[in-house]
Design a protein around this motif. Sequence first.
Motif, PDB file in Angstrom:
ATOM      1  N   TYR A   1      -0.859  10.642 -12.580  1.00 27.23           N
ATOM      2  CA  TYR A   1      -1.404   9.711 -13.100  1.00 27.23           C
ATOM      3  C   TYR A   1      -2.024   8.769 -11.499  1.00 27.23           C
ATOM      4  O   TYR A   1      -1.497   7.769 -11.316  1.00 27.23           O
ATOM      5  N   ALA A   2      -2.006   9.520 -10.446  1.00 31.24           N
ATOM      6  CA  ALA A   2      -3.202   9.429  -9.309  1.00 31.24           C
ATOM      7  C   ALA A   2      -3.942   8.209  -9.690  1.00 31.24           C
ATOM      8  O   ALA A   2      -3.958   7.293  -8.628  1.00 31.24           O
ATOM      9  N   HIS A   3      -4.999   8.127 -10.514  1.00 28.40           N
ATOM     10  CA  HIS A   3      -5.498   7.144 -10.429  1.00 28.40           C
ATOM     11  C   HIS A   3      -4.920   5.747 -11.102  1.00 28.40           C
ATOM     12  O   HIS A   3      -5.521   4.437 -10.573  1.00 28.40           O
ATOM     13  N   TYR A   4      -3.539   5.511 -11.403  1.00 23.76           N
ATOM     14  CA  TYR A   4      -2.714   4.177 -11.405  1.00 23.76           C
ATOM     15  C   TYR A   4      -2.110   3.828 -10.068  1.00 23.76           C
ATOM     16  O   TYR A   4      -0.732   3.854 -10.289  1.00 23.76           O
ATOM     17  N   GLY A   5      -2.941   3.795  -9.124  1.00 22.90           N
ATOM     18  CA  GLY A   5      -2.682   3.297  -7.392  1.00 22.90           C
ATOM     19  C   GLY A   5      -2.202   2.364  -7.478  1.00 22.90           C
ATOM     20  O   GLY A   5      -2.119   2.285  -6.536  1.00 22.90           O
ATOM     21  N   SER A   6      -2.233   1.192  -7.955  1.00 21.44           N
ATOM     22  CA  SER A   6      -1.819   0.245  -7.462  1.00 21.44           C
ATOM     23  C   SER A   6      -0.386  -1.000  -8.565  1.00 21.44           C
ATOM     24  O   SER A   6      -0.345  -0.822  -9.067  1.00 21.44           O
ATOM     25  N   ALA A   7       0.352  -1.035  -7.406  1.00 23.79           N
ATOM     26  CA  ALA A   7       1.498  -1.076  -7.819  1.00 23.79           C
ATOM     27  C   ALA A   7       1.611  -2.696  -8.246  1.00 23.79           C
ATOM     28  O   ALA A   7       1.105  -3.453  -7.262  1.00 23.79           O
ATOM     29  N   GLN A   8       2.585  -2.761  -8.813  1.00 21.55           N
ATOM     30  CA  GLN A   8       1.989  -4.133 -10.059  1.00 21.55           C
ATOM     31  C   GLN A   8       3.602  -5.161 -10.265  1.00 21.55           C
ATOM     32  O   GLN A   8       3.842  -6.088  -8.889  1.00 21.55           O
ATOM     33  N   MET A   9       4.888  -3.915 -10.353  1.00 19.64           N
ATOM     34  CA  MET A   9       6.188  -4.085 -10.345  1.00 19.64           C
ATOM     35  C   MET A   9       7.106  -3.352 -10.104  1.00 19.64           C
ATOM     36  O   MET A   9       6.646  -2.099 -10.198  1.00 19.64           O
ATOM     37  N   ILE A  10       7.695  -3.174  -9.439  1.00 19.33           N
ATOM     38  CA  ILE A  10       9.372  -2.454  -9.192  1.00 19.33           C
ATOM     39  C   ILE A  10       9.776  -2.763  -9.798  1.00 19.33           C
ATOM     40  O   ILE A  10      10.879  -3.717  -9.804  1.00 19.33           O
ATOM     41  N   LEU A  11      11.053  -1.799 -10.459  1.00 21.54           N
ATOM     42  CA  LEU A  11      11.995  -2.485 -11.573  1.00 21.54           C
ATOM     43  C   LEU A  11      13.624  -2.285 -11.344  1.00 21.54           C
ATOM     44  O   LEU A  11      12.755  -0.944 -11.137  1.00 21.54           O
ATOM     45  N   ARG A  12      14.716  -2.532 -11.562  1.00 21.70           N
ATOM     46  CA  ARG A  12      15.422  -2.088 -11.256  1.00 21.70           C
ATOM     47  C   ARG A  12      16.022  -2.003 -12.613  1.00 21.70           C
ATOM     48  O   ARG A  12      15.812  -3.348 -13.513  1.00 21.70           O
ATOM     49  N   LEU A  13      16.042  -1.237 -13.773  1.00 19.64           N
ATOM     50  CA  LEU A  13      16.371  -0.593 -15.433  1.00 19.64           C
ATOM     51  C   LEU A  13      18.358   0.212 -15.474  1.00 19.64           C
ATOM     52  O   LEU A  13      18.087   0.593 -14.141  1.00 19.64           O
ATOM     53  N   GLY A  14      18.924  -0.570 -16.195  1.00 14.93           N
ATOM     54  CA  GLY A  14      20.298  -0.480 -16.344  1.00 14.93           C
ATOM     55  C   GLY A  14      20.862   0.013 -18.187  1.00 14.93           C
ATOM     56  O   GLY A  14      20.855  -0.410 -18.109  1.00 14.93           O
ATOM     57  N   LEU A  15      21.502   0.727 -17.839  1.00 10.03           N
ATOM     58  CA  LEU A  15      22.720   0.591 -19.835  1.00 10.03           C
ATOM     59  C   LEU A  15      23.006  -1.402 -18.770  1.00 10.03           C
ATOM     60  O   LEU A  15      23.433  -1.464 -17.783  1.00 10.03           O
ATOM     61  N   CYS A  16      22.947  -2.254 -20.142  1.00 11.42           N
ATOM     62  CA  CYS A  16      22.989  -3.046 -19.550  1.00 11.42           C
ATOM     63  C   CYS A  16      25.465  -3.496 -19.890  1.00 11.42           C
ATOM     64  O   CYS A  16      25.785  -2.921 -20.406  1.00 11.42           O
ATOM     65  N   ARG A  17      25.198  -4.187 -18.954  1.00 12.43           N
ATOM     66  CA  ARG A  17      26.887  -4.647 -18.781  1.00 12.43           C
ATOM     67  C   ARG A  17      27.636  -5.519 -18.704  1.00 12.43           C
ATOM     68  O   ARG A  17      28.650  -5.900 -19.441  1.00 12.43           O
TER      69      ARG A  17
ATOM     70  N   PHE B   1       1.067  -1.034   0.149  1.00 11.33           N
ATOM     71  CA  PHE B   1      -0.089   0.318  -0.030  1.00 11.33           C
ATOM     72  C   PHE B   1       0.610   1.381  -0.379  1.00 11.33           C
ATOM     73  O   PHE B   1       0.188   2.014  -0.785  1.00 11.33           O
ATOM     74  N   GLU B   2       1.777   1.536   0.865  1.00  8.40           N
ATOM     75  CA  GLU B   2       2.924   2.613   1.130  1.00  8.40           C
ATOM     76  C   GLU B   2       3.469   2.700  -0.471  1.00  8.40           C
ATOM     77  O   GLU B   2       3.517   3.129  -1.160  1.00  8.40           O
ATOM     78  N   ALA B   3       4.007   1.736  -0.737  1.00 10.35           N
ATOM     79  CA  ALA B   3       4.598   1.944  -2.280  1.00 10.35           C
ATOM     80  C   ALA B   3       4.047   1.589  -3.617  1.00 10.35           C
ATOM     81  O   ALA B   3       4.503   2.577  -4.460  1.00 10.35           O
ATOM     82  N   SER B   4       2.329   1.951  -3.461  1.00 12.00           N
ATOM     83  CA  SER B   4       1.507   2.097  -4.390  1.00 12.00           C
ATOM     84  C   SER B   4       1.831   3.940  -4.416  1.00 12.00           C
ATOM     85  O   SER B   4       1.333   4.110  -5.483  1.00 12.00           O
ATOM     86  N   ARG B   5       2.380   4.446  -3.397  1.00 17.88           N
ATOM     87  CA  ARG B   5       2.421   6.426  -3.240  1.00 17.88           C
ATOM     88  C   ARG B   5       3.183   7.038  -4.707  1.00 17.88           C
ATOM     89  O   ARG B   5       3.476   8.007  -4.719  1.00 17.88           O
ATOM     90  N   PHE B   6       4.390   5.756  -4.662  1.00 24.51           N
ATOM     91  CA  PHE B   6       5.751   6.189  -5.635  1.00 24.51           C
ATOM     92  C   PHE B   6       5.408   5.635  -7.004  1.00 24.51           C
ATOM     93  O   PHE B   6       6.081   5.675  -8.252  1.00 24.51           O
ATOM     94  N   ALA B   7       3.807   5.366  -7.462  1.00 25.85           N
ATOM     95  CA  ALA B   7       3.499   4.721  -8.629  1.00 25.85           C
ATOM     96  C   ALA B   7       3.384   6.056  -9.497  1.00 25.85           C
ATOM     97  O   ALA B   7       3.384   5.781 -10.549  1.00 25.85           O
TER      98      ALA B   7
END
Length: 330
Positions: free
Chosen positions: A294-310, A283-289
């Motif tokens: 974007y407030a109506h997109y308030g259900s976090a489904q995945m948290i991704l770490r992204l970056g240029l491949c090394r 519930f708290e993580a969804s605050r960062f959605a």
Amino acid sequence: MTTTLTPKQRETILRAATSAPSKYNTQPWWFRWDEDDLEVHIDRTRSLPHSDPTGREAHIACGAAAFSARLGYGAFDIGTTVERLPEQVDPLFAARVRVVSDAPDPRFALLHPYLPRRRTNRAPFRDTPIPPQVVDELRAAARAEETRLHIVTWEPFYERLLTLIREATGLEEDELRDERAAWVDAPGAEHRHEGIAAESLGPLPEQPTGSVRDLAVGRDIPGRDHAAFEQQPTIAVLATCTDTRYDWLAAGQALQYILVTATRRGVAASFANQPLEDSDLRFEASRFAGPSDYAHYGSAQMILRLGLCRTEVPPTARRPLTDVLGPPPM
């Protein structure tokens, strides 16, 4: 217009579908052909009662498999659409990939060759920022599947989300870690067709970081190295409007669209979903959605770490196609 798929085409489509990501590489799906349509079903024998008690991530995995199948069809210039939850009387019937007369999205044929190269990469990424035009592509992929991808940059949200991920890791119960251990570097993992082998775990960070998930936390894995990770990881939250099974499947479709698009652009990804495994922290993580628009997109489904491949990482195993066709043995 209905096509008649050849055995080779069916094999290609099924291999595409089974390339989708899933929690701990459990591959919680089985498939059935209905003429040229492909049914995607949830395999309850591969459930994770502690880390995925509602089946949310199993639905996300099946949504990703449905999108991957569409790329397989697209490679043969066959148009498709996805019907989510096509039969309410069967809650485990996740999706039907249905052949349509319309031409496929031309991007699908371009993305299909990148499916085998898509990996969950737990190694360090480059410190170079992801180009803005690539970030825009990833956001567009999410929007195409009725979801939103928010790149968390604004302080104090950025540091708070990393702190939340660390807190969630510390709150993991023994039952959850034991359940995960059955799939991560389990005895005989090198001979299995599922789960995550030790060589796919990635190195341990030299300095603590919330963005890199250690799937073997609390366990000693022989031969595992330490490495310096990127100083400012790109963290993104994939969110949906509401939080139903229908939304979970949409999140899976969007997730795979994002990941394969990222692979094509040289962007790697891993997951930091620890807060989403706890109802209060989720519930708290969804605050960062997303910001206010974007407030109506308030259900976090995945948290991704992204970056240029090394660093290129090895693929995780996949079950034989004969094992995923038809209902699983009970």
